[in-house]
Write an enzyme that holds these catalytic residues in place. Structure first.
Site, PDB file in Angstrom:
ATOM      1  N   VAL A 176       0.839  -1.202   0.000  1.00 33.40           N
ATOM      2  CA  VAL A 176       0.000   0.000   0.000  1.00 33.40           C
ATOM      3  C   VAL A 176       0.873   1.250   0.000  1.00 33.40           C
ATOM      4  O   VAL A 176       0.567   2.244  -0.659  1.00 33.40           O
ATOM      5  CB  VAL A 176      -0.952  -0.014   1.205  1.00 33.40           C
ATOM      6  CG1 VAL A 176      -1.697   1.305   1.311  1.00 33.40           C
ATOM      7  CG2 VAL A 176      -1.938  -1.167   1.086  1.00 33.40           C
ATOM      8  N   GLU A 236      -2.132   5.138  -5.055  1.00 31.81           N
ATOM      9  CA  GLU A 236      -3.489   4.770  -5.477  1.00 31.81           C
ATOM     10  C   GLU A 236      -4.255   5.921  -6.108  1.00 31.81           C
ATOM     11  O   GLU A 236      -5.156   5.721  -6.919  1.00 31.81           O
ATOM     12  CB  GLU A 236      -4.285   4.248  -4.267  1.00 31.81           C
ATOM     13  CG  GLU A 236      -3.804   2.919  -3.707  1.00 31.81           C
ATOM     14  CD  GLU A 236      -2.686   3.092  -2.691  1.00 31.81           C
ATOM     15  OE1 GLU A 236      -2.260   2.085  -2.119  1.00 31.81           O
ATOM     16  OE2 GLU A 236      -2.244   4.226  -2.483  1.00 31.81           O
ATOM     17  N   ASP A 283      -4.858  18.432 -43.321  1.00 28.13           N
ATOM     18  CA  ASP A 283      -5.514  18.699 -44.589  1.00 28.13           C
ATOM     19  C   ASP A 283      -5.308  20.175 -44.936  1.00 28.13           C
ATOM     20  O   ASP A 283      -4.983  20.988 -44.073  1.00 28.13           O
ATOM     21  CB  ASP A 283      -7.013  18.373 -44.449  1.00 28.13           C
ATOM     22  CG  ASP A 283      -7.745  18.436 -45.776  1.00 28.13           C
ATOM     23  OD1 ASP A 283      -7.097  18.264 -46.819  1.00 28.13           O
ATOM     24  OD2 ASP A 283      -8.961  18.664 -45.763  1.00 28.13           O
ATOM     25  N   ASP A 303     -11.278  15.765 -42.879  1.00 28.01           N
ATOM     26  CA  ASP A 303     -12.717  16.001 -42.879  1.00 28.01           C
ATOM     27  C   ASP A 303     -13.482  15.000 -43.740  1.00 28.01           C
ATOM     28  O   ASP A 303     -14.686  14.843 -43.581  1.00 28.01           O
ATOM     29  CB  ASP A 303     -13.032  17.426 -43.351  1.00 28.01           C
ATOM     30  CG  ASP A 303     -12.445  17.720 -44.730  1.00 28.01           C
ATOM     31  OD1 ASP A 303     -11.806  16.825 -45.316  1.00 28.01           O
ATOM     32  OD2 ASP A 303     -12.622  18.849 -45.218  1.00 28.01           O
ATOM     33  N   ASN A 349       5.070   8.468  -1.449  1.00 31.53           N
ATOM     34  CA  ASN A 349       5.119   7.014  -1.337  1.00 31.53           C
ATOM     35  C   ASN A 349       6.520   6.532  -0.942  1.00 31.53           C
ATOM     36  O   ASN A 349       6.658   5.565  -0.190  1.00 31.53           O
ATOM     37  CB  ASN A 349       4.721   6.370  -2.660  1.00 31.53           C
ATOM     38  CG  ASN A 349       3.228   6.478  -2.929  1.00 31.53           C
ATOM     39  OD1 ASN A 349       2.785   7.367  -3.635  1.00 31.53           O
ATOM     40  ND2 ASN A 349       2.441   5.596  -2.334  1.00 31.53           N
ATOM     41  N   GLU A 377       6.867   6.993   2.753  1.00 26.98           N
ATOM     42  CA  GLU A 377       6.120   5.964   3.479  1.00 26.98           C
ATOM     43  C   GLU A 377       6.861   4.621   3.414  1.00 26.98           C
ATOM     44  O   GLU A 377       6.938   3.892   4.421  1.00 26.98           O
ATOM     45  CB  GLU A 377       4.723   5.820   2.875  1.00 26.98           C
ATOM     46  CG  GLU A 377       3.865   7.073   2.993  1.00 26.98           C
ATOM     47  CD  GLU A 377       2.712   7.077   2.008  1.00 26.98           C
ATOM     48  OE1 GLU A 377       2.359   5.984   1.534  1.00 26.98           O
ATOM     49  OE2 GLU A 377       2.187   8.155   1.700  1.00 26.98           O
ATOM     50  N   ASN A 427      -2.590   8.248   1.035  1.00 29.13           N
ATOM     51  CA  ASN A 427      -2.420   8.235  -0.421  1.00 29.13           C
ATOM     52  C   ASN A 427      -3.647   8.768  -1.164  1.00 29.13           C
ATOM     53  O   ASN A 427      -3.515   9.389  -2.221  1.00 29.13           O
ATOM     54  CB  ASN A 427      -2.111   6.817  -0.902  1.00 29.13           C
ATOM     55  CG  ASN A 427      -0.723   6.365  -0.475  1.00 29.13           C
ATOM     56  OD1 ASN A 427       0.096   7.167  -0.028  1.00 29.13           O
ATOM     57  ND2 ASN A 427      -0.457   5.078  -0.605  1.00 29.13           N
ATOM     58  N   THR A 458      -5.220  12.747   2.059  1.00 23.99           N
ATOM     59  CA  THR A 458      -4.308  13.813   2.473  1.00 23.99           C
ATOM     60  C   THR A 458      -3.155  14.002   1.498  1.00 23.99           C
ATOM     61  O   THR A 458      -2.522  15.058   1.490  1.00 23.99           O
ATOM     62  CB  THR A 458      -3.755  13.513   3.879  1.00 23.99           C
ATOM     63  OG1 THR A 458      -3.086  12.257   3.855  1.00 23.99           O
ATOM     64  CG2 THR A 458      -4.881  13.442   4.883  1.00 23.99           C
TER      65      THR A 458
END
Length: 821
Positions: A275, A280, A322, A553, A619, A622, A647, A650
């Site tokens: 996690v 995430e 074009d 087109d 991350n 963490e 994740n 906050t």
């Protein structure tokens, strides 16, 4: 025959009967099948849903969800599963679009057709038309199948959607070689085109999928929709995170087993690490960034059908465009009159020899585009066709046809007005201005369409006076010249692909600045391009590693639009099939809007990249926190549910605000990113690692200090709150790599200010609400601990802002330092 008639009896062979007998037509219908465009098997909704689970990030989260469920951590398992399902649904809704391109092609075909069967005329469903049928065509009809002309009278067809030819095509009886380009097959008519004027009888040569329209329908299906650069780069980041998570998990598991740690505790640590490693909120952040870009592009006349194309356009290195209506104004205009002194009379006679009706607005009216241009130029000089019709009404008229190559109108005052090809009028003229052929060559050399204007007395087309020449063209858009220059300065190559004549294409390319003095048109200007050639051109650029945007087109553009990284259809003049095959639609059909969208796409990419650095730094912090705690044999400083909250809420809410930053003003001063370049280079990964270590140091220090003084639940709550404060406040430093927050514009991103205040308030309230505190395993904190958490949270953002000042000072010192030994 009676002898009294004085003529010898002559045996006359009966004329061959056109068309088929009903019996033969039914047999051929069984042999060739119905005259319809078949729709290949569409992809199912389940396939689109399954594609959302190809990402390694998703499988990592699913694994963590399974482990949490086995351990009885129901809240963690439900939270992780909810994230996976929501992200999959968002991706599914973005990608699931019904494959309606061929249905739009089928809408171009005729519902019915007039054929000759058993020697009589009959109206039948167009699906019953077979090869060999004789079709009867007149103005306003949609051609039901590909066919060759048997007879025709002043037949003009509109083929712009199929071939790109911007003016009505004059059709003539007479076989042309099979190698003749499609746009020059004046002996054929094609399914889905329409008859602008005249009549004809044609013999069907191909039906259904064997027609030119059918071949395009097949090409639409064979064209491959490529991944966008953003998708490719995010997959690279995901693979790196997956490898990192597995490596760290294996290290933690090995150390835990060596220490004799319990299996359940090891599995819980693995879930927490998984996690911690996965951002995430990243899919939601990317989706919001693209959605913001969509709203901004709508204001710039660009409608977005596929959100990933917003960022992909910012990566574009080649724009295949074009000509007619995109680089040019899409209307004919009188560019030059010769000789200048005869201009008023030339325009008066030309306007008096027209059948078109000019509207009040610019470029409005009904009728042939060339005649509308003549009437508009005459109006500028105060000449109105309505006044001519009132004062000198027409007495007789001979319309233009392919054999005469001229039109004449006899007025009530006995003056005959004529316009047409110079070659058709010269033999009829007695008086001719000197130098007319040289003038014609000069006008034609500048890719102008040349019309000659003459007048005479009486109904006979002889003894005329040639008044002068009119040079017409579809003029470039004034803003397109600047847009082409801006694209070149930004490192984006512009390639013109058109169905028009090569001389016309080259002249417009030079006028727009696509070709500069001495540059070769090879690879830059493609004229008389067919659907297959356009597809081949796009594939060729892709094979060289370029990110290709393609505009169009007509139905012949649809395969190339689908094949390109970014398909751009014209909203005003584009065919429905082209819009269905596209990713973006221009509501103003203007090339300048494409270049503005490139700028927006680049800004979106930069916002996504800096937000990704911000998320991954969180991350990383963490992950380092959890890894160090495990190596030190400490209790888990954060539970998996805490990391999910960080994740998604906050950390995720400030990230959502970051992607709404305004586009940097200098974004178009840099070359486009190369497709092979990673989304995060060494500087970005260095910033992720350094910032992550900074966050981890503050939070791990907080956990170690609090474990000495507080119960583990309260220590975990304090560490949780410090981590949230660190990451929320750090978002203000993430807005720019080298500019301080107030230099970027402290109040330019008000959503970030609001989100930061809201998130900090939520975090403070979380332990105070009993139900939430129990769900997250938290305990209330006193005011002193909340103040401490906020103060510690200012450490990372302060260090990052001071680093910017330090680097700026070092750069200034290097700039002032004397060069040389």
């Amino acid at each position: 025959m009676s002898a009294a008639n004085g003529a010898a009896a002559v045996a006359v062979a009966p004329a061959p009967r056109l068309g088929l007998e009903q019996r033969e037509a039914e047999a051929r219908l069984g042999q060739h099948g119905p005259n319809t465009l078949t729709r290949e098997q569409p992809r199912s909704a389940w396939l689109f849903l399954g594609r959302q689970f190809r990402s390694g990030m998703v499988w990592l989260l699913l694994g963590a969800c399974g482990v949490a469920a086995l351990l009885g951590e129901g809240a963690d398992a439900v939270a992780i599963a909810t994230i996976v399902v929501l992200n999959a649904l968002v991706g599914f809704l973005q990608e699931y679009r019904a494959d309606r391109a061929v249905l739009a092609l089928r809408a171009l075909t005729a519902p019915s057709a007039r054929v000759l069967r058993d020697g009589v005329s009959a109206v039948i469903p167009a699906s019953q038309v077979v090869p060999g049928d004789a079709l009867v065509l007149e103005a306003g009809d949609v051609v039901a199948a590909d066919a060759r002309l048997l007879s025709a009278h002043a037949l003009l067809t509109l083929e712009a959607a199929l071939t790109g030819e911007s003016t009505p095509v004059d059709k003539q009886v007479g076989a042309l070689p099979d190698s003749t380009p499609l746009a020059e097959r004046k002996d054929r008519v094609f399914m889905g085109t329409s008859v602008a004027a005249g009549t004809a009888v044609v013999e069907v040569t191909a039906t259904g999928m064997a027609t030119e329209l059918g071949r395009i329908a097949h090409l639409v299906h064979t064209a491959q929709e490529p991944q966008t650069p953003l998708q490719q780069r995010l997959e690279g980041v995901t693979r790196m995170l997956l490898v990192l998570c597995v490596a760290v998990g294996a290290l933690v598991a090995g150390l835990g087993l060596a220490r004799g740690q319990a299996g359940v505790e090891l599995l819980l640590s693995a879930v927490a690490l998984a996690v911690a490693a996965v951002p995430e909120g990243l899919p939601t952040v990317v989706t919001l960034a693209l959605a913001v870009g969509v709203q901004r592009m709508v204001k710039g006349h660009v409608l977005v059908r596929r959100m990933q194309a917003v960022e992909a356009l910012g990566s574009a290195t080649v724009i295949c465009t074009d000509k007619t209506g995109t680089l040019t104004q899409g209307i004919m205009e009188v560019r030059e009159l010769w000789p200048p002194e005869a201009a008023p009379r030339v325009l008066e006679v030309a306007a008096g020899c027209c059948d078109a009706e000019l509207g009040q607005g610019q470029g409005t009216g009904a009728g042939d585009p060339t005649e509308l241009a003549l009437l508009a130029a005459a109006r500028v000089r105060g000449i109105e066709r309505a006044d001519l019709e009132r004062d000198r009404p027409r007495v007789a008229e001979q319309p233009f046809d392919s054999e005469r190559r001229r039109m004449s109108v006899l007025r009530s005052d006995g003056v005959l007005y004529l316009k047409g090809a110079l070659e058709a009028l010269l033999p009829l003229c007695r008086e001719v201005p000197p130098g007319v052929k040289e003038a014609q060559a000069s006008l034609a050399g500048r890719a102008l369409r040349v019309l000659a204007v003459a007048e005479g007395r009486g109904p006979e087309e002889q003894g005329l006076t040639l008044l002068g020449l009119v040079g017409l063209a579809d003029p470039p858009r004034p803003e397109a010249v600047e847009a082409v220059r801006a694209a070149r300065d930004a490192g984006v190559r512009t390639v013109m692909i058109t169905g028009d004549h090569p001389a016309t294409a080259l002249a417009i390319a030079k006028e727009l600045g696509l070709l500069r003095e001495g540059e070769s048109p090879e690879g830059i200007v493609h004229a008389r391009a067919t659907a297959e050639q356009k597809l081949h051109i796009v594939r060729g650029w892709k094979a060289r590693g370029e990110v290709v945007a393609m505009t169009g087109d007509g139905v012949n553009d649809a395969p190339a639009l689908r094949e390109a990284h970014i398909g751009i259809a014209m909203g005003r003049t584009g065919a429905e099939v082209t819009r269905e095959a596209s990713d973006l639609i221009l509501t103003d059909d203007n090339f300048a809007s494409i270049v503005a969208a490139v700028r927006e796409g680049r800004g979106i990419y930069e916002n996504i990249r800096k937000t990704l650095v911000y998320l991954l730094a969180g991350n990383a912090g963490e992950l380092v926190l959890m890894l160090c705690a495990s190596l030190l044999g400490l209790p888990l400083p954060l539970l998996p549910l805490h990391l999910l909250w960080v994740n998604l809420v906050t950390d995720g809410l400030p990230a959502l605000a970051l992607v709404m930053d305004p586009v940097s003003p200098d974004v178009m001063r840099h070359p486009p990113r190369r497709p092979e370049a990673p989304m995060l280079g060494r500087p970005e990964w260095g910033a992720v690692l350094a910032t992550g270590l900074l966050d981890a140091a503050v939070t791990l220090g907080t956990f170690l200090w609090s474990l000495q003084r507080l119960p583990v639940e309260e220590a975990r709550t304090l560490t949780f709150t410090v981590l949230v404060c660190c990451q929320v406040l750090r978002a203000f430093a993430a807005r720019s790599v080298d500019l301080l927050h107030w230099e970027v514009g402290a109040f330019d991103n008000r959503p970030l200010l609001a989100v930061a205040a809201l998130t900090l308030a939520l975090q403070a309230a979380l332990p105070e609400v009993p139900a939430l505190a129990a769900f997250f395993s938290l305990v209330p904190l006193d005011v002193a601990h909340l103040a401490l958490a906020l103060g510690l949270g200012f450490i990372p953002v302060s260090v990052l802002e001071l680093r910017k000042l330090l680097l700026r000072g070092m750069a200034r010192a290097r700039a002032r330092a004397p060069r040389g030994g």
